[in-house]
Scaffold this active site. Structure first.
Site, PDB file in Angstrom:
ATOM      1  N   ASP A 163     -12.876  10.655  -5.036  1.00  0.00           N
ATOM      2  CA  ASP A 163     -13.361  11.272  -4.102  1.00  0.00           C
ATOM      3  C   ASP A 163     -12.556  12.778  -4.393  1.00  0.00           C
ATOM      4  O   ASP A 163     -12.801  13.398  -5.381  1.00  0.00           O
ATOM      5  CB  ASP A 163     -13.023  10.661  -2.706  1.00  0.00           C
ATOM      6  CG  ASP A 163     -13.690  11.362  -1.556  1.00  0.00           C
ATOM      7  OD1 ASP A 163     -15.014  11.412  -1.337  1.00  0.00           O
ATOM      8  OD2 ASP A 163     -12.857  12.038  -0.846  1.00  0.00           O
ATOM      9  N   TYR A 275     -12.466  20.830   3.074  1.00  0.00           N
ATOM     10  CA  TYR A 275     -13.823  21.022   2.905  1.00  0.00           C
ATOM     11  C   TYR A 275     -13.848  22.355   3.066  1.00  0.00           C
ATOM     12  O   TYR A 275     -14.889  23.146   2.642  1.00  0.00           O
ATOM     13  CB  TYR A 275     -14.666  19.808   3.825  1.00  0.00           C
ATOM     14  CG  TYR A 275     -14.560  18.667   3.363  1.00  0.00           C
ATOM     15  CD1 TYR A 275     -15.596  18.076   2.829  1.00  0.00           C
ATOM     16  CD2 TYR A 275     -13.875  17.597   4.032  1.00  0.00           C
ATOM     17  CE1 TYR A 275     -15.630  16.863   2.350  1.00  0.00           C
ATOM     18  CE2 TYR A 275     -13.760  16.464   3.471  1.00  0.00           C
ATOM     19  CZ  TYR A 275     -14.681  15.937   2.612  1.00  0.00           C
ATOM     20  OH  TYR A 275     -14.557  14.667   2.246  1.00  0.00           O
ATOM     21  N   HIS A 331     -18.876   3.861  -2.190  1.00  0.00           N
ATOM     22  CA  HIS A 331     -18.295   5.062  -2.675  1.00  0.00           C
ATOM     23  C   HIS A 331     -16.716   4.755  -2.899  1.00  0.00           C
ATOM     24  O   HIS A 331     -15.921   5.280  -3.597  1.00  0.00           O
ATOM     25  CB  HIS A 331     -18.303   6.065  -1.601  1.00  0.00           C
ATOM     26  CG  HIS A 331     -17.526   7.434  -1.664  1.00  0.00           C
ATOM     27  ND1 HIS A 331     -18.151   8.249  -2.614  1.00  0.00           N
ATOM     28  CD2 HIS A 331     -16.399   7.762  -1.188  1.00  0.00           C
ATOM     29  CE1 HIS A 331     -16.836   9.191  -2.628  1.00  0.00           C
ATOM     30  NE2 HIS A 331     -16.167   8.979  -1.881  1.00  0.00           N
TER      31      HIS A 331
END
Length: 351
Positions: A163, A275, A331
């Site tokens: 990730d 982010y 994921h």
């Protein structure tokens, strides 16, 4: 700032505002239905879950990095004279997401799983909150890895990442090929592929809604903390994003991840600022994005956030490339099907 960059920034804010408006309505309705006290009633967790201190996972350590002055926390397993395997976690996780690998590879490696900048017991740079996003740009994150390797007493490593940790690992391998012997990334595409894929595949654009939402101030922090960090429970055990193996993540595991963000003095903004920084800093050029070390990509094909199609074309950037898709894995592939992932890693590392 160029005109193209200004237009791109405006589009990001437009999409972020759209998703923010939707989320505000959903959050307001949830607060009305379940009560404001429940919505804002997250608890600060004073006591550590026992699983975080399991001696079978290794020993806890701390190191202060020279350039940033930040104190990094890590868990290490295996003898110091063995080669370094450095494991970088994603969002919303911590070092604990590598618990299976710490136990499995300790006989062959010095396996080290740190809390990344702003996570868990690793310090977060000031200023805290939304204004601190510039301290989470990619050059800061890759420099952390460079200094960690040196501080641990090594000149290179086998880099394993998932990730957000995987995005840091990709960039690190591009910029510091001499420090990476082998690279293993899980459910994260090469940076030269993701941006283009996002603009040409609406299905992936739709799945990436949270990346735009996280550009906004204060709202993402409120969402993550609402209903006592219920988002973390849904992330790992929910229908859309959660692990497909029902027993892969226990209730104690969930508490371990919640403790990362709810321990005394925790700063949830640090994790979200990854982010923010990714969308507020200029993208790097596609040129010079080759990864020269042998690279293994492991991908759970039931990823609710990132499509399997993001793996296509990776060999253009990575000459020595191996792809292994894990059927039925989410994921969180290394936690969802740890035995399968460990087997893939072990066989590839032997080669």
């Amino acid at each position: 700032m160029s005109l193209a960059r200004m237009i791109q920034s405006a589009m990001v804010w437009l999409v972020a505002s759209f998703y923010g408006s939707i989320m505000l309505v959903i959050m307001t309705l949830s607060a009305i239905r379940r009560g404001p006290r429940a919505f804002f009633g997250y608890k600060v967790r004073q006591d550590r879950p026992k699983c975080l201190d399991d001696p079978d996972l290794g020993t806890h350590g701390y190191v202060r990095l020279e350039s940033s002055g930040l104190r990094f926390h890590y868990v290490a397993a295996g003898e110091r004279d063995k080669p370094l395997m450095l494991c970088l976690h994603g969002f919303p996780e911590c070092w604990y997401s590598w618990r299976h690998q710490l136990k499995e590879f300790r006989n062959s490696y010095r396996v080290v799983a740190p809390d990344l900048r702003g996570y868990g017991e690793t310090e977060s740079p000031q200023p805290f909150g939304y204004r601190g996003w510039p301290n989470f740009s990619m050059p800061h994150l890759t420099n952390d890895v460079r200094e960690l390797i040196a501080a641990l007493g090594y000149s290179s490593c086998t880099l394993v990442a998932h990730d957000w940790g995987g995005m840091v690992a990709w960039n690190f391998a591009i910029d510091h090929p001499d420090l990476v012997d082998k690279l293993i990334v899980m459910n994260i595409p090469h940076p030269g592929i993701f941006a283009k894929y996002l603009t040409t595949h609406f299905s992936q654009f739709r799945r990436s809604w949270y990346m735009f939402l996280f550009q906004l101030p204060w709202l993402p922090e409120t969402l993550v903390k609402s209903f006592d960090f219920e988002m973390i429970t849904d992330t790992f055990k929910g229908k859309e994003m959660g692990c497909r193996c029902s027993d892969a993540i226990t209730d104690e595991d969930i508490e371990a991840f919640k403790y990362t963000f709810a321990r005394p003095g925790a700063n949830i903004s640090g994790a979200i600022n990854y982010y923010r920084a990714s969308r507020k800093t200029p993208p790097r050029s596609y040129r010079g994005m080759k990864v020269t070390c042998p690279t293994l990509m492991i991908w759970g094909d039931q990823d609710g956030a990132l499509e399997v199609g993001l793996t296509e074309g990776t060999d253009k950037f990575v000459p020595d490339f191996t792809l292994k898709v894990v059927p039925g894995a989410s994921h969180w592939v290394q936690q969802d099907q740890p035995e399968v992932v460990i087997g893939i890693m072990r066989d590839w590392l032997k080669e």
